[in-house]
Design an enzyme around this catalytic site. Structure first.
Site, PDB file in Angstrom:
ATOM      1  N   SER A  61       1.110  -1.062   0.263  1.00  0.00           N
ATOM      2  CA  SER A  61       0.151   0.125   0.044  1.00  0.00           C
ATOM      3  C   SER A  61       1.324   1.297   0.160  1.00  0.00           C
ATOM      4  O   SER A  61       0.022   2.449  -0.230  1.00  0.00           O
ATOM      5  CB  SER A  61      -0.643   0.446   0.827  1.00  0.00           C
ATOM      6  OG  SER A  61      -1.928  -0.122   0.738  1.00  0.00           O
ATOM      7  N   LYS A  64       0.330   3.865  -2.527  1.00  0.00           N
ATOM      8  CA  LYS A  64      -0.511   4.095  -2.628  1.00  0.00           C
ATOM      9  C   LYS A  64      -0.338   5.566  -2.915  1.00  0.00           C
ATOM     10  O   LYS A  64      -0.896   6.570  -4.092  1.00  0.00           O
ATOM     11  CB  LYS A  64      -1.272   3.449  -1.932  1.00  0.00           C
ATOM     12  CG  LYS A  64      -1.995   2.599  -2.249  1.00  0.00           C
ATOM     13  CD  LYS A  64      -3.127   2.484  -1.475  1.00  0.00           C
ATOM     14  CE  LYS A  64      -4.219   1.292  -1.806  1.00  0.00           C
ATOM     15  NZ  LYS A  64      -4.098   0.494  -0.514  1.00  0.00           N
ATOM     16  N   TYR A 189      -2.186  -2.098 -10.874  1.00  0.00           N
ATOM     17  CA  TYR A 189      -2.473  -2.341  -9.394  1.00  0.00           C
ATOM     18  C   TYR A 189      -1.234  -3.376  -8.669  1.00  0.00           C
ATOM     19  O   TYR A 189      -0.498  -3.343  -7.833  1.00  0.00           O
ATOM     20  CB  TYR A 189      -3.803  -1.911  -8.828  1.00  0.00           C
ATOM     21  CG  TYR A 189      -3.930  -1.877  -7.445  1.00  0.00           C
ATOM     22  CD1 TYR A 189      -3.884  -0.678  -7.058  1.00  0.00           C
ATOM     23  CD2 TYR A 189      -4.149  -3.904  -6.777  1.00  0.00           C
ATOM     24  CE1 TYR A 189      -3.698  -0.588  -5.451  1.00  0.00           C
ATOM     25  CE2 TYR A 189      -4.485  -3.439  -5.910  1.00  0.00           C
ATOM     26  CZ  TYR A 189      -4.454  -2.287  -4.641  1.00  0.00           C
ATOM     27  OH  TYR A 189      -4.748  -1.692  -3.356  1.00  0.00           O
ATOM     28  N   TYR A 241      -4.061   3.003   7.549  1.00  0.00           N
ATOM     29  CA  TYR A 241      -5.117   2.494   7.790  1.00  0.00           C
ATOM     30  C   TYR A 241      -6.404   2.934   8.613  1.00  0.00           C
ATOM     31  O   TYR A 241      -6.386   4.593   8.632  1.00  0.00           O
ATOM     32  CB  TYR A 241      -5.066   1.093   7.678  1.00  0.00           C
ATOM     33  CG  TYR A 241      -4.200  -0.430   7.009  1.00  0.00           C
ATOM     34  CD1 TYR A 241      -4.195   0.054   5.641  1.00  0.00           C
ATOM     35  CD2 TYR A 241      -3.097  -0.046   7.396  1.00  0.00           C
ATOM     36  CE1 TYR A 241      -3.800  -0.136   3.961  1.00  0.00           C
ATOM     37  CE2 TYR A 241      -2.191  -0.992   6.436  1.00  0.00           C
ATOM     38  CZ  TYR A 241      -2.253  -1.216   5.609  1.00  0.00           C
ATOM     39  OH  TYR A 241      -1.257  -1.408   4.537  1.00  0.00           O
ATOM     40  N   VAL A 259       1.350  -3.584   3.958  1.00  0.00           N
ATOM     41  CA  VAL A 259       1.052  -5.258   4.204  1.00  0.00           C
ATOM     42  C   VAL A 259       2.472  -5.354   4.029  1.00  0.00           C
ATOM     43  O   VAL A 259       2.613  -6.989   4.855  1.00  0.00           O
ATOM     44  CB  VAL A 259       0.136  -5.839   3.660  1.00  0.00           C
ATOM     45  CG1 VAL A 259      -1.733  -5.052   4.540  1.00  0.00           C
ATOM     46  CG2 VAL A 259      -0.507  -6.104   2.620  1.00  0.00           C
TER      47      VAL A 259
HETATM   48  N1  GLU Z   1      -1.707  -5.925  -2.703  1.00  0.00           N
HETATM   49  C1  GLU Z   1      -2.595  -5.386  -0.828  1.00  0.00           C
HETATM   50  C2  GLU Z   1      -4.361  -5.417  -1.280  1.00  0.00           C
HETATM   51  O1  GLU Z   1      -4.430  -4.413  -2.201  1.00  0.00           O
HETATM   52  C3  GLU Z   1      -2.150  -4.210  -0.355  1.00  0.00           C
HETATM   53  C4  GLU Z   1      -3.121  -3.990   0.591  1.00  0.00           C
HETATM   54  C5  GLU Z   1      -1.878  -2.670   1.544  1.00  0.00           C
HETATM   55  O2  GLU Z   1      -1.007  -2.917   1.662  1.00  0.00           O
HETATM   56  O3  GLU Z   1      -2.914  -2.314   2.353  1.00  0.00           O
HETATM   57  O4  GLU Z   1      -4.795  -6.012  -1.150  1.00  0.00           O
END
Ligand code: GLU
Length: 305
Positions: A61, A64, A189, A241, A259
């Site tokens: 994430s 992002k 993604y 989060y 994660v």
């Molecule tokens: N590849 C993970 C997903 O899209 C990333 C989630 C994350 O790091 O929060 O579920």
């Protein structure tokens, strides 16, 4: 500074046992729970590291923040803001339970999966492969590391098992928020989540955000100051989060976690911090990583509040 970083790692190591590595894809479950590293880059471009600072992990994430930056660079703020809102949802990053029947831009933000997936469509490129390559190039430019690569095993694992993200993306399509082919958007993604980094890469990227888009290495403009402000503001409210409010209290700087166990923290005007420790708390944040940032924030008075 090095002694401080080493002490922080030593003091926070005990928390690792209360966390668990991500298991939603088999590749991440292989991570060594005991790895723990940190890197700090200062506004004078000085790098200080401790522990497993050079171990590679996937950004997940954390990318992002760069997807958002790329969408801003390619379109300016208005189209980005029109597609994806900026309010914290207070829900997990992959939540389905929107309170209204319809999904619209005000229900999502760039730091949750739906928001990041939607923003992939705003990246310029003739194909989703090209969009991704431009995103990777931007990541390499800001980190100053031309060798950053996709972890192919993690990427394949994400793609094969990412049915929840598939469902979220189809929901975006059902509500007219994306119009392109869902599998292609998701491919961009999944690749983005699978970019490998070290704490040093994260610290350098964070320093660019901390310095308003200006490289502390050579003074070159990497991106617009307004975009740094936009990304930092969104990271402040939504980057950790559904633990972002608590993190604002205890650490008090914009940050983004993934994660894979990484956290990138931006101390405006002062430093960029990268942390890696793959044991996560139930919200998906590195458990020892957050503790380490709390200690650092306390010691160096990092909170912006
Ligand atoms: N590849 C993970 C997903 O899209 C990333 C989630 C994350 O790091 O929060 O579920």
């Amino acid at each position: 500074m090095k002694e401080l970083l080493e002490k922080v790692l030593d003091d926070c190591r005990v928390h690792i046992r209360h966390g668990a590595v991500a298991t939603y894809i088999p590749e991440l479950a292989k991570a060594d729970k005991n790895e723990f590293g940190i890197a700090v880059v200062s506004s004078e471009s000085k790098l200080v590291c401790a522990g497993d600072f050079d171990k590679g992990f996937t950004m997940q994430s954390i990318i992002k923040s760069i997807i958002l930056l790329m969408a801003l660079i390619d379109n300016g703020t208005d189209p980005v803001r029109d597609l994806v809102g900026v309010e914290a949802t207070g829900k997990p990053f992959d939540a389905f339970n929107y309170s209204d029947q319809a999904l619209n831009c005000e229900h999502i933000n760039p730091m949750i999966n739906t928001g990041a997936i939607a923003l992939c469509t705003l990246i310029k490129g003739r194909s989703y492969r090209e969009k991704f390559e431009r995103l990777l190039d931007l990541t390499r430019l800001i980190s100053g590391n031309p060798d950053m690569q996709v972890d192919e095993q993690v990427y394949m694992s994400e793609k094969q098992t990412g049915n929840k993200n598939r469902a979220l993306a189809y929901m975006l399509k059902a509500y007219g928020m994306i119009s392109d082919d869902v599998e292609e958007v998701l491919d961009c993604y999944f690749r983005a989540c699978s970019v490998r980094a070290t704490t040093v890469d994260l610290a350098r990227i964070a320093m660019a955000f901390a310095n308003g888009g200006i490289s502390v290495v050579d003074g070159k403009k990497l991106f617009d100051r307004n975009y740094a402000r936009y990304v930092n503001a969104v990271m402040m409210t939504c980057g950790m989060y559904d633990g972002s409010g608590e993190f604002a209290l205890s650490v008090g700087v914009p940050a983004k976690s993934g994660v894979g166990g990484g956290i990138m923290a931006v101390v405006p005007g002062r430093m960029g911090i990268g942390i890696y420790s793959p044991a996560l708390d139930p919200k998906g944040n590195s458990i020892a990583g957050i503790k380490a940032l709390e200690k650092l924030s306390e010691n160096l008075e990092l909170s912006i509040f």
